[in-house]
Design a protein around this motif. Structure first.
Motif, PDB file in Angstrom:
ATOM      1  N   ALA A  26       5.578   6.706  13.902  1.00 20.51           N
ATOM      2  CA  ALA A  26       4.259   6.445  14.483  1.00 20.51           C
ATOM      3  C   ALA A  26       3.137   6.558  13.472  1.00 20.51           C
ATOM      4  O   ALA A  26       1.994   6.182  13.762  1.00 20.51           O
ATOM      5  CB  ALA A  26       4.005   7.418  15.637  1.00 20.51           C
ATOM      6  N   ALA A  27       3.418   7.036  12.277  1.00 21.41           N
ATOM      7  CA  ALA A  27       2.378   7.220  11.265  1.00 21.41           C
ATOM      8  C   ALA A  27       1.857   5.869  10.777  1.00 21.41           C
ATOM      9  O   ALA A  27       2.516   4.831  10.909  1.00 21.41           O
ATOM     10  CB  ALA A  27       2.939   8.018  10.090  1.00 21.41           C
ATOM     11  N   ALA A  28       0.645   5.890  10.201  1.00 22.78           N
ATOM     12  CA  ALA A  28       0.049   4.666   9.675  1.00 22.78           C
ATOM     13  C   ALA A  28       0.835   4.179   8.472  1.00 22.78           C
ATOM     14  O   ALA A  28       1.148   4.943   7.564  1.00 22.78           O
ATOM     15  CB  ALA A  28      -1.407   4.918   9.282  1.00 22.78           C
ATOM     16  N   GLY A  29       1.158   2.884   8.461  1.00 24.83           N
ATOM     17  CA  GLY A  29       1.926   2.320   7.358  1.00 24.83           C
ATOM     18  C   GLY A  29       1.095   1.529   6.375  1.00 24.83           C
ATOM     19  O   GLY A  29       1.518   1.310   5.242  1.00 24.83           O
ATOM     20  N   ASN A  30      -0.080   1.074   6.799  1.00 27.92           N
ATOM     21  CA  ASN A  30      -1.003   0.378   5.897  1.00 27.92           C
ATOM     22  C   ASN A  30      -2.397   0.413   6.514  1.00 27.92           C
ATOM     23  O   ASN A  30      -2.597   0.989   7.591  1.00 27.92           O
ATOM     24  CB  ASN A  30      -0.542  -1.061   5.617  1.00 27.92           C
ATOM     25  CG  ASN A  30      -0.401  -1.893   6.892  1.00 27.92           C
ATOM     26  OD1 ASN A  30      -1.088  -1.656   7.885  1.00 27.92           O
ATOM     27  ND2 ASN A  30       0.490  -2.874   6.878  1.00 27.92           N
ATOM     28  N   SER A  31      -3.345  -0.199   5.827  1.00 26.85           N
ATOM     29  CA  SER A  31      -4.734  -0.169   6.299  1.00 26.85           C
ATOM     30  C   SER A  31      -5.031  -1.246   7.323  1.00 26.85           C
ATOM     31  O   SER A  31      -6.166  -1.376   7.779  1.00 26.85           O
ATOM     32  CB  SER A  31      -5.681  -0.322   5.108  1.00 26.85           C
ATOM     33  OG  SER A  31      -5.445  -1.546   4.434  1.00 26.85           O
ATOM     34  N   GLU A  67       0.836  -1.199   0.000  1.00 24.29           N
ATOM     35  CA  GLU A  67       0.000   0.000   0.000  1.00 24.29           C
ATOM     36  C   GLU A  67       0.875   1.254   0.000  1.00 24.29           C
ATOM     37  O   GLU A  67       2.096   1.181   0.126  1.00 24.29           O
ATOM     38  CB  GLU A  67      -0.948  -0.027   1.201  1.00 24.29           C
ATOM     39  CG  GLU A  67      -1.846  -1.267   1.197  1.00 24.29           C
ATOM     40  CD  GLU A  67      -2.772  -1.325   2.393  1.00 24.29           C
ATOM     41  OE1 GLU A  67      -3.501  -0.334   2.624  1.00 24.29           O
ATOM     42  OE2 GLU A  67      -2.771  -2.349   3.104  1.00 24.29           O
ATOM     43  N   HIS A  68       0.234   2.412  -0.120  1.00 20.22           N
ATOM     44  CA  HIS A  68       1.000   3.638  -0.280  1.00 20.22           C
ATOM     45  C   HIS A  68       1.757   4.058   0.971  1.00 20.22           C
ATOM     46  O   HIS A  68       2.603   4.943   0.922  1.00 20.22           O
ATOM     47  CB  HIS A  68       0.076   4.767  -0.761  1.00 20.22           C
ATOM     48  CG  HIS A  68      -0.217   4.680  -2.232  1.00 20.22           C
ATOM     49  ND1 HIS A  68      -1.047   3.717  -2.748  1.00 20.22           N
ATOM     50  CD2 HIS A  68       0.244   5.389  -3.272  1.00 20.22           C
ATOM     51  CE1 HIS A  68      -1.102   3.856  -4.056  1.00 20.22           C
ATOM     52  NE2 HIS A  68      -0.339   4.859  -4.411  1.00 20.22           N
ATOM     53  N   GLY A  69       1.482   3.410   2.095  1.00 21.69           N
ATOM     54  CA  GLY A  69       2.284   3.664   3.278  1.00 21.69           C
ATOM     55  C   GLY A  69       3.723   3.228   3.113  1.00 21.69           C
ATOM     56  O   GLY A  69       4.604   3.651   3.867  1.00 21.69           O
ATOM     57  N   TRP A  70       3.989   2.384   2.092  1.00 21.40           N
ATOM     58  CA  TRP A  70       5.358   1.935   1.849  1.00 21.40           C
ATOM     59  C   TRP A  70       6.305   3.102   1.619  1.00 21.40           C
ATOM     60  O   TRP A  70       7.469   3.045   1.998  1.00 21.40           O
ATOM     61  CB  TRP A  70       5.401   0.995   0.644  1.00 21.40           C
ATOM     62  CG  TRP A  70       6.785   0.847   0.085  1.00 21.40           C
ATOM     63  CD1 TRP A  70       7.292   1.376  -1.056  1.00 21.40           C
ATOM     64  CD2 TRP A  70       7.877   0.144   0.719  1.00 21.40           C
ATOM     65  NE1 TRP A  70       8.613   1.059  -1.200  1.00 21.40           N
ATOM     66  CE2 TRP A  70       8.999   0.298  -0.132  1.00 21.40           C
ATOM     67  CE3 TRP A  70       8.004  -0.590   1.884  1.00 21.40           C
ATOM     68  CZ2 TRP A  70      10.237  -0.263   0.175  1.00 21.40           C
ATOM     69  CZ3 TRP A  70       9.242  -1.151   2.182  1.00 21.40           C
ATOM     70  CH2 TRP A  70      10.340  -0.988   1.344  1.00 21.40           C
ATOM     71  N   GLU A  71       5.837   4.157   1.017  1.00 19.43           N
ATOM     72  CA  GLU A  71       6.724   5.281   0.721  1.00 19.43           C
ATOM     73  C   GLU A  71       7.340   5.846   1.997  1.00 19.43           C
ATOM     74  O   GLU A  71       8.520   6.182   2.035  1.00 19.43           O
ATOM     75  CB  GLU A  71       5.950   6.372  -0.023  1.00 19.43           C
ATOM     76  CG  GLU A  71       6.819   7.442  -0.656  1.00 19.43           C
ATOM     77  CD  GLU A  71       7.733   6.889  -1.728  1.00 19.43           C
ATOM     78  OE1 GLU A  71       8.751   7.558  -2.002  1.00 19.43           O
ATOM     79  OE2 GLU A  71       7.470   5.810  -2.275  1.00 19.43           O
ATOM     80  N   GLN A  72       6.556   5.920   3.070  1.00 20.53           N
ATOM     81  CA  GLN A  72       7.084   6.402   4.344  1.00 20.53           C
ATOM     82  C   GLN A  72       7.997   5.363   4.996  1.00 20.53           C
ATOM     83  O   GLN A  72       8.983   5.720   5.651  1.00 20.53           O
ATOM     84  CB  GLN A  72       5.930   6.759   5.288  1.00 20.53           C
ATOM     85  CG  GLN A  72       5.100   7.944   4.813  1.00 20.53           C
ATOM     86  CD  GLN A  72       5.946   9.187   4.594  1.00 20.53           C
ATOM     87  OE1 GLN A  72       6.829   9.505   5.406  1.00 20.53           O
ATOM     88  NE2 GLN A  72       5.695   9.877   3.496  1.00 20.53           N
ATOM     89  N   VAL A  73       7.682   4.074   4.818  1.00 20.49           N
ATOM     90  CA  VAL A  73       8.564   3.021   5.330  1.00 20.49           C
ATOM     91  C   VAL A  73       9.925   3.113   4.641  1.00 20.49           C
ATOM     92  O   VAL A  73      10.981   3.039   5.285  1.00 20.49           O
ATOM     93  CB  VAL A  73       7.939   1.633   5.111  1.00 20.49           C
ATOM     94  CG1 VAL A  73       8.888   0.534   5.587  1.00 20.49           C
ATOM     95  CG2 VAL A  73       6.605   1.516   5.843  1.00 20.49           C
ATOM     96  N   ARG A  74       9.915   3.286   3.328  1.00 21.33           N
ATOM     97  CA  ARG A  74      11.154   3.400   2.561  1.00 21.33           C
ATOM     98  C   ARG A  74      11.996   4.578   3.030  1.00 21.33           C
ATOM     99  O   ARG A  74      13.212   4.456   3.233  1.00 21.33           O
ATOM    100  CB  ARG A  74      10.829   3.566   1.068  1.00 21.33           C
ATOM    101  CG  ARG A  74      12.041   3.706   0.163  1.00 21.33           C
ATOM    102  CD  ARG A  74      11.637   4.088  -1.250  1.00 21.33           C
ATOM    103  NE  ARG A  74      11.092   5.428  -1.323  1.00 21.33           N
ATOM    104  CZ  ARG A  74      11.834   6.526  -1.382  1.00 21.33           C
ATOM    105  NH1 ARG A  74      13.152   6.438  -1.364  1.00 21.33           N
ATOM    106  NH2 ARG A  74      11.266   7.715  -1.452  1.00 21.33           N
ATOM    107  N   LYS A  75      11.348   5.722   3.227  1.00 19.39           N
ATOM    108  CA  LYS A  75      12.082   6.905   3.671  1.00 19.39           C
ATOM    109  C   LYS A  75      12.693   6.689   5.059  1.00 19.39           C
ATOM    110  O   LYS A  75      13.832   7.096   5.313  1.00 19.39           O
ATOM    111  CB  LYS A  75      11.151   8.118   3.692  1.00 19.39           C
ATOM    112  CG  LYS A  75      10.716   8.602   2.312  1.00 19.39           C
ATOM    113  CD  LYS A  75       9.765   9.771   2.435  1.00 19.39           C
ATOM    114  CE  LYS A  75       9.288  10.247   1.071  1.00 19.39           C
ATOM    115  NZ  LYS A  75       8.337  11.384   1.178  1.00 19.39           N
TER     116      LYS A  75
END
Length: 443
Positions: free
Chosen positions: A68-73, A10-18
């Motif tokens: 702490a941000a949401a990483g997926n649904s 999901e699009h939370g991956w972008e924050q995981v990558r960063k």
């Protein structure tokens, strides 16, 4: 995109990558850690991996708000997802060995590149590429456990490609007036009015395999680079001539999204669900693979994502170019500029806002001072790709969250696509020459 067992699609991956890239650099920061990137060159890879995992895990736990941000649904945070991948890496030493081999290759060519201008960004990208490969291995394993069906990392990548294709097709259908030629190519007919398919495309399950094939075929003419099903890579060989397989995979994605029932559009991080950023970050690296290539390791993932048919430029200028922005936009009539922006589906104030963003007086800005704004953005697009952490928001197309395409930039400049490519390449050559004078060349 969601599939059974997966957590990183999901699009939370972008924050995981960063977060993984940021914390990896922190782990090797000489001021706060005993680790030195030279440790990656040591023959004892197990010791280096153990030290790295301990250091980066501490950095992730102390990451604060981003972690702490949401990483997926499914309720996983960015930090939780990042930690799982880090510990998974410890169980897969072959991936770590591939990273070390990539670092050793650049070290043999450039020396201690992490101490040179742009070297820190290059090291960060090595880790980003490492985790981009690892996430598909983890998710494909979990998919197999959840479904009892075989799934390779390549197949997981193909699911993501098809999900991106759907969102891109839906975006084009939604703006069919501005993209009439490409929508006509996808549908296989000339458009005289709003196509009925634009109203019928409600979910990915409604997307037809022939549209995906034609969309991929249209990208070279309308986007400047071949589509994922039309490159020399063998990654999608089994799909290129199998519309039935494409249709089955599209329906599977749609059926599971409907079944999971937890698609909450109120979450801020899902507002851009139609964007293709996360998948495109991986897609452009595939363009550089040879025809015989299998699943790439981190040392074979290219930095360039746009105009992959062009010859790749040296990596030396990447970091300095990434952090240097244009000083000013071309002067001209405000009405004409607004009309030019609207003609290529950008906000009327795009040129003025983009030109005023992140003004800096570095050598790159001075070198490109006589180039138009679209040419300068084309340089960044060529060297760093459609998205990079250093891009100011004003440079990005609100519809995609990325830099405008080469086709859009050519329209902004009022020139043809080949002319824009020629001016872009000339500007890159000047940058390389200016850096040689500024830094005395690479050691």
């Amino acid at each position: 995109m969601r599939l059974p067992g997966t957590r990183y699609q999901e699009h939370g991956w972008e924050q995981v990558r960063k977060l993984l890239g940021q914390c990896s650099l922190q782990a090797f920061a000489r001021a706060s850690s005993p680790l030195d990137p030279a440790l990656l060159l040591e023959p004892d890879g197990a010791t280096a991996l153990s030290l790295y995992v301990d250091a980066v895990a501490r950095a992730i736990r102390n990451s604060g708000g981003r972690g702490a941000a949401a990483g997926n649904s499914y309720g996983d945070t960015v930090a939780e997802l990042a930690l799982v991948l880090v510990y998974e890496l410890q169980a897969r030493p072959a991936d770590w060995d591939a990273l070390c081999a990539a670092v050793a290759g650049d070290h043999a060519r450039l020396g201690r590149f992490w101490e040179q201008p742009g070297g820190e960004a290059l090291l960060r990208k090595k880790f980003n590429d490492l985790y981009a490969v690892l996430r598909d291995k983890v998710d494909s394993d979990n998919y197999q456990a959840a479904c009892g069906r075989p799934c390779s990392p390549n197949r997981m990548y193909a699911y993501r490609m098809l999900d991106t294709a759907f969102h891109e097709i839906a975006r084009l259908f939604d703006g069919w007036r501005e993209h009439a030629a490409q929508v006509g190519a996808i549908l296989g007919r000339e458009l005289e009015a709003m196509p009925i398919e634009a109203r019928q495309l409600r979910s990915i399950a409604d997307c037809r395999p022939e549209w995906v094939l034609r969309w991929s075929e249209s990208l070279e003419a309308f986007g400047g680079a071949p589509g994922p099903l039309h490159t020399r890579s063998k990654r999608f060989a089994s799909l290129k001539t199998s519309p039935d397989k494409i249709g089955a995979m599209l329906r599977e994605i749609g059926d599971y999204e409907q079944l999971s029932g937890n698609r909450d559009h109120d979450h801020d991080w899902l507002q851009d669900a139609g964007d293709a950023t996360a998948w495109l970050d991986d897609y452009w690296r595939v363009l550089g693979e040879s025809e015989q290539a299998g699943t790439p390791g981190p040392d074979r993932i290219l930095e360039l994502r746009q105009d992959a048919l062009d010859t790749a430029e040296p990596a030396e200028v990447l970091d300095d170019v990434a952090h240097d922005a244009p000083q000013h936009a071309d002067e001209g009539d405000a009405v004409r500029l607004a009309a030019a922006a609207q003609a290529v589906s950008l906000p009327p104030s795009y040129i003025q806002a983009a030109a005023g963003a992140q003004e800096r007086g570095s050598w790159a800005v001075r070198t490109m001072a006589d180039d138009s704004l679209p040419v300068r953005l084309a340089v960044y697009l060529k060297l760093l790709g459609p998205f990079d952490d250093s891009y100011p928001a004003e440079w990005l197309d609100p519809a995609t969250g990325e830099l405008p395409t080469m086709q859009q930039l050519a329209g902004l400049d009022g020139i043809s696509l080949p002319t824009l490519r020629k001016r872009r390449d000339t500007a890159i050559a000047r940058l390389q020459g200016a850096q040689t004078k500024e830094d005395g060349g690479w050691k």
